[in-house]
Design a protein around this motif. Structure first.
Motif, PDB file in Angstrom:
ATOM      1  N   UNK A  90       2.882  -6.731   7.929  1.00  0.00           N
ATOM      2  CA  UNK A  90       4.103  -7.194   7.072  1.00  0.00           C
ATOM      3  C   UNK A  90       4.358  -6.187   6.075  1.00  0.00           C
ATOM      4  N   UNK A  91       5.575  -5.587   6.125  1.00  0.00           N
ATOM      5  CA  UNK A  91       5.919  -4.299   5.169  1.00  0.00           C
ATOM      6  C   UNK A  91       6.227  -4.857   3.613  1.00  0.00           C
ATOM      7  N   UNK A  92       6.476  -4.010   2.961  1.00  0.00           N
ATOM      8  CA  UNK A  92       6.891  -4.450   1.611  1.00  0.00           C
ATOM      9  C   UNK A  92       8.366  -3.852   1.311  1.00  0.00           C
ATOM     10  N   UNK A  93       8.709  -3.724   0.058  1.00  0.00           N
ATOM     11  CA  UNK A  93      10.063  -3.501  -0.076  1.00  0.00           C
ATOM     12  C   UNK A  93      10.713  -2.241   0.429  1.00  0.00           C
ATOM     13  N   UNK A  94       9.795  -1.163   0.435  1.00  0.00           N
ATOM     14  CA  UNK A  94      10.217  -0.054   0.999  1.00  0.00           C
ATOM     15  C   UNK A  94      10.503   0.023   2.668  1.00  0.00           C
ATOM     16  N   UNK A  95      10.405  -1.054   3.248  1.00  0.00           N
ATOM     17  CA  UNK A  95      10.969  -1.249   4.719  1.00  0.00           C
ATOM     18  C   UNK A  95       9.614  -0.934   5.424  1.00  0.00           C
ATOM     19  N   UNK A  96      10.009  -1.200   6.765  1.00  0.00           N
ATOM     20  CA  UNK A  96       8.891  -0.922   7.936  1.00  0.00           C
ATOM     21  C   UNK A  96       8.264   0.292   8.309  1.00  0.00           C
ATOM     22  N   UNK A  97       8.724   1.357   7.973  1.00  0.00           N
ATOM     23  CA  UNK A  97       7.999   2.702   7.932  1.00  0.00           C
ATOM     24  C   UNK A  97       6.888   2.758   6.976  1.00  0.00           C
ATOM     25  N   UNK A  98       6.985   2.004   5.878  1.00  0.00           N
ATOM     26  CA  UNK A  98       5.983   2.140   4.983  1.00  0.00           C
ATOM     27  C   UNK A  98       4.316   1.586   5.751  1.00  0.00           C
ATOM     28  N   UNK A  99       4.517   0.796   6.435  1.00  0.00           N
ATOM     29  CA  UNK A  99       3.244   0.419   7.125  1.00  0.00           C
ATOM     30  C   UNK A  99       2.927   0.790   8.518  1.00  0.00           C
ATOM     31  N   UNK A 100       3.869   1.762   8.881  1.00  0.00           N
ATOM     32  CA  UNK A 100       3.572   2.581  10.432  1.00  0.00           C
ATOM     33  C   UNK A 100       2.276   3.079  10.361  1.00  0.00           C
ATOM     34  N   UNK A 101       1.473   3.623   9.401  1.00  0.00           N
ATOM     35  CA  UNK A 101       0.077   4.278   9.388  1.00  0.00           C
ATOM     36  C   UNK A 101      -0.780   2.962   9.916  1.00  0.00           C
ATOM     37  N   UNK A 102      -0.465   1.874   9.242  1.00  0.00           N
ATOM     38  CA  UNK A 102      -1.392   0.637   9.638  1.00  0.00           C
ATOM     39  C   UNK A 102      -1.458   0.189  10.921  1.00  0.00           C
ATOM     40  N   UNK A 103      -0.155   0.091  11.338  1.00  0.00           N
ATOM     41  CA  UNK A 103       0.219  -0.241  12.800  1.00  0.00           C
ATOM     42  C   UNK A 103      -0.506   0.834  13.786  1.00  0.00           C
ATOM     43  N   UNK A 104      -0.464   1.931  13.552  1.00  0.00           N
ATOM     44  CA  UNK A 104      -1.093   2.976  14.308  1.00  0.00           C
ATOM     45  C   UNK A 104      -2.559   2.684  14.172  1.00  0.00           C
ATOM     46  N   UNK A 105      -3.112   2.531  13.131  1.00  0.00           N
ATOM     47  CA  UNK A 105      -4.650   2.259  12.897  1.00  0.00           C
ATOM     48  C   UNK A 105      -4.944   1.135  13.814  1.00  0.00           C
ATOM     49  N   UNK A 106      -4.302   0.126  13.618  1.00  0.00           N
ATOM     50  CA  UNK A 106      -4.863  -1.077  14.261  1.00  0.00           C
ATOM     51  C   UNK A 106      -4.599  -1.182  15.896  1.00  0.00           C
ATOM     52  N   UNK A 107      -3.597  -0.382  16.198  1.00  0.00           N
ATOM     53  CA  UNK A 107      -3.264  -0.477  17.633  1.00  0.00           C
ATOM     54  C   UNK A 107      -4.324  -0.103  18.718  1.00  0.00           C
ATOM     55  N   UNK A 108      -5.247   0.777  18.440  1.00  0.00           N
ATOM     56  CA  UNK A 108      -6.297   0.791  19.623  1.00  0.00           C
ATOM     57  C   UNK A 108      -7.211  -0.674  19.458  1.00  0.00           C
ATOM     58  N   UNK A 109      -7.265  -1.332  18.653  1.00  0.00           N
ATOM     59  CA  UNK A 109      -8.051  -2.534  18.761  1.00  0.00           C
ATOM     60  C   UNK A 109      -7.566  -3.994  18.800  1.00  0.00           C
ATOM     61  N   UNK A 110      -6.099  -3.907  18.463  1.00  0.00           N
ATOM     62  CA  UNK A 110      -5.374  -5.178  18.336  1.00  0.00           C
ATOM     63  C   UNK A 110      -4.270  -5.142  19.270  1.00  0.00           C
ATOM     64  N   UNK A 111      -3.735  -6.389  19.448  1.00  0.00           N
ATOM     65  CA  UNK A 111      -2.378  -6.343  19.751  1.00  0.00           C
ATOM     66  C   UNK A 111      -1.472  -6.530  18.451  1.00  0.00           C
ATOM     67  N   UNK A 112      -0.597  -5.529  18.052  1.00  0.00           N
ATOM     68  CA  UNK A 112      -0.031  -5.489  16.682  1.00  0.00           C
ATOM     69  C   UNK A 112       1.476  -5.805  16.775  1.00  0.00           C
ATOM     70  N   UNK A 113       1.893  -6.785  16.088  1.00  0.00           N
ATOM     71  CA  UNK A 113       3.309  -6.955  15.874  1.00  0.00           C
ATOM     72  C   UNK A 113       3.675  -6.438  14.431  1.00  0.00           C
ATOM     73  N   UNK A 114       4.765  -5.887  14.302  1.00  0.00           N
ATOM     74  CA  UNK A 114       4.947  -5.660  12.921  1.00  0.00           C
ATOM     75  C   UNK A 114       6.573  -5.776  12.765  1.00  0.00           C
ATOM     76  N   UNK A 115       6.884  -7.131  12.486  1.00  0.00           N
ATOM     77  CA  UNK A 115       8.509  -7.550  12.250  1.00  0.00           C
ATOM     78  C   UNK A 115       8.917  -6.501  10.987  1.00  0.00           C
ATOM     79  N   UNK A 116      10.395  -6.507  11.308  1.00  0.00           N
ATOM     80  CA  UNK A 116      11.091  -5.959  10.001  1.00  0.00           C
ATOM     81  C   UNK A 116      11.708  -7.415   9.330  1.00  0.00           C
ATOM     82  N   UNK A 117      11.341  -7.564   8.204  1.00  0.00           N
ATOM     83  CA  UNK A 117      11.870  -8.821   7.735  1.00  0.00           C
ATOM     84  C   UNK A 117      13.343  -8.880   7.613  1.00  0.00           C
ATOM     85  N   UNK A 118      13.858 -10.254   7.784  1.00  0.00           N
ATOM     86  CA  UNK A 118      15.291 -10.322   7.701  1.00  0.00           C
ATOM     87  C   UNK A 118      15.999  -9.643   6.544  1.00  0.00           C
ATOM     88  N   UNK A 119      17.267  -8.881   6.897  1.00  0.00           N
ATOM     89  CA  UNK A 119      17.794  -8.165   5.819  1.00  0.00           C
ATOM     90  C   UNK A 119      17.159  -7.145   5.481  1.00  0.00           C
TER      91      UNK A 119
END
Length: 264
Positions: A31-60
C-alpha cells in the motif's frame, strides 16, 4: 423490523492493481503513501520473487476514480479487507508506506474486531506510517510545506529527494495537486486519527514498524511509540534514510524486512 445495516465502503470496479510474482505463492499487499504507487515500486519488485504481490493504486490517486464512500482511511481499510475477503485471500502480508502504513494498521484493528476476517491477515509491516497522535512527536504539516521543505523533512539527503516544481510538466503538476487533494480528503489535514494509538492494543497480527533514522515527517521516536502500542510488535530503524527507506537505502531496508517475514 431491524434497521438496515450501513453498506460497507467498496473499491471502484476499475481499481488499478499491479499484480506481480507467482499467483500460487503467499499474498503480499503493498500500500503506497501520498506520493503514489511509484513510491512503493521497489517493495513490489523485492517481494515478487517470493510472494504473489498485489499493489493497488488507492482510489483517487494517479487520476483514478474515488467513490464517495471512500472518504477516510478507516473506510479505505474496510474496503481493502472486503476486497481480500472476496478474493478468498488468507495469511496476507500487508506492507504499507506512510499513509499506507496507517491503512495497514487500521486493517489489523478491524480484522481483530470482526470474526469474518479471521485468518485473512498474516502480518503487517508499517514503514514510516502516519495516522497515530503521539504526544511530543507531531506529524509534519505536509500541506504547508513547499517542495524544498518536503525534501528536508522526508529525505536523509534532501538534494536527492528534491524536484523543482518548475521542472515538472503541466500534466505532472496537475496530477500532484489532484493527489494532494485526495490525500486531504481521505487522510485529513492532520493525517492522523486521535483514537488510533489506543485502538492498536487490540491488534493480534504480527507487526513490524520500520522507521528511517532521518525521517522528520514522523520521527523514529514516533515509530517506537506506535510499535510499543501494538502487542508483540517489533521496531527497527533504517540508517541513512528518511520517510521512504526502501527508496533511499534499500540495502539496509531489505534485511530488516526479510528477517521479519522469514521469522513468521
Amino acid at each position: 423490523m431491524n434497521p438496515a445495516l450501513p453498506a460497507l465502503p467498496t473499491l471502484p470496479t476499475d481499481l488499478h492493481v499491479v499484480d506481480a510474482g507467482d499467483p500460487a505463492a503467499r499474498t503480499a499487499v503493498v500500500l503506497h503513501g501520498g506520493g503514489g504507487p511509484l513510491t512503493v515500486a521497489p517493495i513490489v519488485a523485492h517481494l515478487a520473487p517470493s510472494f504473489h504481490v498485489l499493489a493497488p493504486t488507492h482510489p483517487g490517486w494517479s487520476g483514478t476514480s474515488r467513490p464517495d464512500t471512500i472518504d477516510s482511511v478507516a473506510a479505505l481499510a474496510a474496503a481493502y479487507l472486503e476486497w481480500l475477503l472476496e478474493r478468498g485471500a488468507h495469511d496476507v502480508v500487508v506492507v504499507g508506506s506512510s499513509i499506507g502504513g496507517w491503512i495497514a494498521l487500521e486493517m489489523a484493528v478491524r480484522a481483530a474486531a470482526d470474526d469474518r476476517y479471521a485468518g485473512v491477515l498474516g502480518a503487517v509491516v508499517d514503514v514510516d506510517g502516519v495516522g497515530a497522535v503521539v504526544a511530543g512527536e507531531p506529524i509534519a504539516d505536509f500541506f504547508t510545506l513547499d517542495a524544498r521543505g518536503l525534501a528536508e523533512v522526508a529525505w536523509h539527503d534532501p538534494d536527492r529527494g528534491y524536484r523543482d516544481p518548475a521542472a515538472l510538466s503541466a500534466e505532472e503538476q496537475t496530477m500532484r495537486r489532484a493527489d494532494a487533494a485526495t490525500m486531504a480528503a481521505v487522510a485529513g489535514p492532520a493525517m492522523s486519527d486521535p483514537s488510533l494509538l489506543g485502538r492498536l492494543a487490540t491488534v493480534a497480527t504480527p507487526t513490524l514498524v520500520l522507521a528511517g533514522a532521518s525521517d522528520r515527517v514522523v520521527t523514529p521516536a514516533y515509530g517506537r511509540r506506535v510499535a510499543a502500542a501494538v502487542p508483540g510488535a517489533r521496531f527497527a530503524e533504517v540508517p541513512e534514510a528518511g520517510h521512504l527507506p526502501h527508496l533511499e537505502n534499500p540495502a539496509a531496508t531489505w534485511p530488516l524486512l526479510d528477517g521479519f517475514l522469514q521469522a513468521l
